[in-house]
Design an enzyme around this catalytic site. Structure first.
Site, PDB file in Angstrom:
ATOM      1  N   CYS A   2     -19.764 -10.832 -20.561  1.00 44.48           N
ATOM      2  CA  CYS A   2     -19.750 -11.433 -19.886  1.00 44.48           C
ATOM      3  C   CYS A   2     -19.199 -12.048 -22.523  1.00 44.48           C
ATOM      4  O   CYS A   2     -19.918 -12.889 -22.744  1.00 44.48           O
ATOM      5  CB  CYS A   2     -20.313 -13.172 -20.381  1.00 44.48           C
ATOM      6  SG  CYS A   2     -19.517 -14.804 -19.700  1.00 44.48           S
ATOM      7  N   GLU A 115     -13.876 -11.802 -16.989  1.00 41.01           N
ATOM      8  CA  GLU A 115     -13.647 -10.227 -16.857  1.00 41.01           C
ATOM      9  C   GLU A 115     -12.469  -9.393 -16.751  1.00 41.01           C
ATOM     10  O   GLU A 115     -11.536 -10.168 -15.353  1.00 41.01           O
ATOM     11  CB  GLU A 115     -15.111  -9.642 -16.184  1.00 41.01           C
ATOM     12  CG  GLU A 115     -16.081  -9.989 -16.129  1.00 41.01           C
ATOM     13  CD  GLU A 115     -17.104  -9.792 -17.468  1.00 41.01           C
ATOM     14  OE1 GLU A 115     -16.535  -9.212 -18.657  1.00 41.01           O
ATOM     15  OE2 GLU A 115     -18.202  -9.824 -17.934  1.00 41.01           O
TER      16      GLU A 115
END
Length: 261
Positions: A2, A115
């Site tokens: 992340c 992402e």
């Protein structure tokens, strides 16, 4: 992994959601649709009173921390940029994280995270990375599972100098599934509201039981939508970054395998 997320809630809203009585929140952070490593972020944590003789329980606070954990033993702060994530599989044993996992756990409020998926252009043979915004299907705030740590500047002369101390944090990640798994092999973990008390309580140090509290964001009920490549530049910010764009017209390549820290 992340590497970017969205955090737009203000301190008053977060204080209500996380039942924080401490109202001395300092200067509020502005909302951000492009939170990047080394940025200051909101964190929910609990600390015991300085005077332990009072017997008072740990108090819950909302604090500004820098994203990218700097272990207490680090010589300088540069390592923080590499320690923005901690893998749940090894967080309890890695030297950079194990002490924090035992005693200094926190929650990092997020509206969602980004992402990137590698997309191959069949005409040119080149690949590009398409960003996706991944969020709870009901748009509720995610309580990302995090750790925090204190680092003292060795060049500072006095402990009571505020500039002598830096408090940093990291996000715990796991293998991605569902919507996130189709984009990237890793994703952040969260803590359900009924487990906040145990997760934040520094007196709970059973690593196995603590790891059992961690779960997929929104119980796996996630939506992922392609968004503009403008998010790739950390200087760009604003709600337009999470607006949906036309999806890629070519098929994705397999997700990159991310070894993580």
């Amino acid at each position: 992994m992340c590497g970017r997320y969205v955090s737009t809630r203000g301190p008053d809203d977060l204080a209500r959601q996380f039942q924080i009585a401490d109202q001395d929140l300092g200067d509020p952070l502005p909302p951000s649709w492009n939170v990047a490593p080394t940025d200051e972020v909101w964190a929910v944590l609990e600390r015991p009173p300085r005077d332990a003789s009072t017997g008072a329980p740990a108090a819950r606070h909302l604090r500004r921390l820098r994203w990218g954990l700097v272990p207490s033993w680090a010589r300088d702060t540069k390592i923080g940029a590499r320690l923005i994530n901690a893998r749940v599989e090894t967080v309890h044993e890695k030297p950079a994280f194990r002490r924090a996992f035992a005693r200094r756990r926190c929650l990092l409020p997020a509206d969602g995270f980004y992402e990137w998926q590698r997309i191959e252009d069949r005409e040119t043979g080149r690949t590009r990375k398409q960003p996706y915004f991944i969020h709870a299907a009901d748009d509720q705030v995610m309580a990302l599972a995090g750790l925090y740590e204190y680092w003292r500047d060795p060049d500072a002369r006095h402990d009571d100098d505020p500039s002598a101390w830096l408090t940093t944090c990291t996000i715990i990640t796991t293998e991605a599934t569902d919507a996130a798994g189709r984009v990237h092999p890793r994703m952040p973990l969260t803590v359900a509201d009924e487990h906040y008390d145990v997760w934040l309580d520094p007196s709970h140090q059973d690593t196995g039981a603590l790891r059992d509290l961690l779960e997929q964001p929104a119980g796996g009920r996630l939506d992922a939508r392609p968004v503009s490549a403008a998010v790739n530049n950390v200087r760009n910010n604003g709600p337009q970054l999470v607006d949906a764009v036309a999806g890629p017209e070519t098929g994705p390549t397999p997700p990159d395998r991310d070894p993580g820290p």
